[in-house]
Each structure stands twice: as structure tokens, then as C-alpha cells.
Design a protein around this motif. Structure first.
Motif, PDB file in Angstrom:
ATOM      1  N   VAL A   1       0.846  -1.193   0.000  1.00 38.74           N
ATOM      2  CA  VAL A   1       0.000   0.000   0.000  1.00 38.74           C
ATOM      3  C   VAL A   1       0.882   1.244   0.000  1.00 38.74           C
ATOM      4  O   VAL A   1       0.567   2.238  -0.641  1.00 38.74           O
ATOM      5  N   ILE A   2       1.985   1.166   0.736  1.00 34.81           N
ATOM      6  CA  ILE A   2       2.959   2.264   0.765  1.00 34.81           C
ATOM      7  C   ILE A   2       4.360   1.683   0.637  1.00 34.81           C
ATOM      8  O   ILE A   2       4.581   0.505   0.918  1.00 34.81           O
ATOM      9  N   ARG A   3       5.295   2.548   0.236  1.00 28.95           N
ATOM     10  CA  ARG A   3       6.660   2.067   0.038  1.00 28.95           C
ATOM     11  C   ARG A   3       7.695   2.817   0.882  1.00 28.95           C
ATOM     12  O   ARG A   3       8.684   2.241   1.283  1.00 28.95           O
ATOM     13  N   THR A   4       7.465   4.104   1.123  1.00 22.71           N
ATOM     14  CA  THR A   4       8.513   4.909   1.751  1.00 22.71           C
ATOM     15  C   THR A   4       8.068   5.519   3.071  1.00 22.71           C
ATOM     16  O   THR A   4       6.867   5.671   3.338  1.00 22.71           O
ATOM     17  N   GLU A   5       9.065   5.900   3.862  1.00 21.50           N
ATOM     18  CA  GLU A   5       8.808   6.601   5.131  1.00 21.50           C
ATOM     19  C   GLU A   5       8.087   7.928   4.881  1.00 21.50           C
ATOM     20  O   GLU A   5       7.221   8.333   5.662  1.00 21.50           O
TER      21      GLU A   5
ATOM     22  N   GLU B   1       5.986   8.681   2.402  1.00 25.01           N
ATOM     23  CA  GLU B   1       4.564   8.394   2.160  1.00 25.01           C
ATOM     24  C   GLU B   1       3.842   8.154   3.482  1.00 25.01           C
ATOM     25  O   GLU B   1       2.735   8.629   3.681  1.00 25.01           O
ATOM     26  N   TRP B   2       4.479   7.372   4.350  1.00 21.07           N
ATOM     27  CA  TRP B   2       3.881   7.033   5.642  1.00 21.07           C
ATOM     28  C   TRP B   2       3.673   8.286   6.484  1.00 21.07           C
ATOM     29  O   TRP B   2       2.625   8.474   7.094  1.00 21.07           O
ATOM     30  N   LYS B   3       4.681   9.166   6.506  1.00 23.87           N
ATOM     31  CA  LYS B   3       4.558  10.420   7.259  1.00 23.87           C
ATOM     32  C   LYS B   3       3.356  11.219   6.747  1.00 23.87           C
ATOM     33  O   LYS B   3       2.544  11.716   7.541  1.00 23.87           O
TER      34      LYS B   3
ATOM     35  N   MET C   1       4.692  16.345  16.430  1.00 20.04           N
ATOM     36  CA  MET C   1       5.971  15.643  16.353  1.00 20.04           C
ATOM     37  C   MET C   1       6.222  15.126  14.937  1.00 20.04           C
ATOM     38  O   MET C   1       7.344  15.239  14.412  1.00 20.04           O
ATOM     39  N   ILE C   2       5.197  14.556  14.320  1.00 14.81           N
ATOM     40  CA  ILE C   2       5.356  14.001  12.956  1.00 14.81           C
ATOM     41  C   ILE C   2       5.580  15.129  11.953  1.00 14.81           C
ATOM     42  O   ILE C   2       6.448  15.047  11.093  1.00 14.81           O
ATOM     43  N   GLU C   3       4.786  16.196  12.075  1.00 13.95           N
ATOM     44  CA  GLU C   3       4.916  17.328  11.142  1.00 13.95           C
ATOM     45  C   GLU C   3       6.299  17.946  11.218  1.00 13.95           C
ATOM     46  O   GLU C   3       6.837  18.425  10.213  1.00 13.95           O
TER      47      GLU C   3
END
Length: 191
Positions: free
Chosen positions: A148-152, A154-156, A187-189
Motif C-alpha cells: 500500500v505504501i513504500r517509503t517513510e 509516504e507514511w509520514k 511531532m510528525i509534522e
């Protein structure tokens, strides 16, 4: 409900044997976490026995559809719940309540009654807890395995969009989970 323990035993046995090992987030630990959080709501709100029983069954079955595959797992789970509960001669009102609980957890959540609000908040309780990073990393792993996702990155982006769009439904979660959820969003942003 006198059949609850037998229903619980059958459902847990089915989940343990039939949930795919590729589910790193939607696994037994998630199901038991949702069950435990629902029990906390039951105690806190002193829910009547019948409602408490329906909520417990809904929590145990909310992701049972994953035993049949990933697509439309809530709808599949609602059908499975009816089949299982009919075996135990559970009445139609209880069956419909449990099905409503399972369907309410579909994203985006749209609960229509108090029990549905509770299970929705229990399902995503971790968003506002200290263990968010650990649990969300399990979801990241599951989504990567499913391609569904490949990269960090994309996940972020997915996490930021999801946390911004998500809203808690119960007074307890709004007060006790929303502030920590906002903390994780910042924190994520800023990462």
C-alpha cells in the motif's frame, strides 16, 4: 448473556488460527487492546449488562473479517458475526447491534449511537496514548507488506492526513486522548 464465554472462546480461537501473519497491526494484540479499552469504558460508564455484552462481542469481532481477506473486512465481519451469533441463538436486536459496532469502525468512522462511539474510540485509542509510535510502526510495516505504501515519506504524509482528519467521539477520549494525539501530530509534522 449466558453464551458470552462460548462466543468469546470461538471467536478468539478463530482469530488466532485464521488471521494472516502479514497483519502486523490488525493482529491479536490490537483486538485485545480494543477489547480492554471497551472494558474500561464499560466500567467507567457503568453500562447495563446487555450493552456491555454487545460491546465486548463487537470488540472481539470488529476485525474478524480480516480472516477472509483485506477488502471490505468490516462488511465481511458483520456477516460472519451474524453466522456465529445465530449458532448461539442470540436475538436479532443483539446481532444487529454487534453488526453496527463492526461497521462503525470502518474508516472514516461514522458512529450513530453511544456504543458505536465507544468502539470507534477504542479502535483508535492508541492515537492519543504514549504507545502511539510503537503501534503506528506496526501499521507501517503491515501497509508496506501489503504494498500500500513504500517509503517513510509516504507514511509520514498518510499519518499527518489521518491525524488531522480523525476525531474522537466520546467525552472521555476528547478530554484524555485528543491532547496527546495533537502532540503526536506536531511531532510528525516537525520530523
Amino acid at each position: 448473556m449466558k453464551e458470552f464465554l462460548n462466543i468469546k472462546k470461538e471467536v478468539l480461537s478463530m482469530l488466532e488460527s485464521d488471521l494472516p501473519s502479514s497483519l502486523k497491526y490488525h493482529d491479536m494484540s490490537h483486538i485485545m487492546d480494543v477489547y480492554d479499552v471497551c472494558n474500561q469504558y464499560i466500567d467507567r460508564l457503568k453500562l447495563p449488562e446487555q450493552e456491555a455484552c454487545e460491546l465486548r462481542i463487537g470488540a472481539l469481532m470488529h476485525d474478524i473479517g480480516f480472516t477472509q481477506g483485506n477488502s471490505n473486512h468490516e462488511e465481511v465481519g458483520a456477516k460472519m458475526a451474524e453466522e456465529i451469533l445465530r449458532k448461539y441463538n442470540v436475538g436479532q436486536p443483539c446481532i444487529e447491534s454487534v453488526q453496527g459496532l463492526i461497521l462503525a469502525t470502518k474508516i472514516p468512522q461514522s458512529p450513530t449511537n453511544e456504543l458505536q462511539k465507544i468502539i470507534c474510540d477504542a479502535d483508535l485509542d492508541y492515537l492519543g496514548r504514549d504507545d502511539y509510535p510503537e503501534i503506528s510502526s506496526k501499521l507501517f510495516e503491515e501497509l508496506k507488506l501489503a504494498n500500500v505504501i513504500r517509503t517513510e515519506e509516504e507514511w509520514k504524509n498518510i499519518q499527518v492526513r489521518f491525524l488531522k482528519a480523525h476525531q474522537f467521539h466520546t467525552d472521555f477520549a476528547k478530554k484524555n486522548r485528543e491532547p496527546k494525539k495533537q502532540y503526536w501530530l506536531r511531532m510528525i509534522e516537525n520530523s
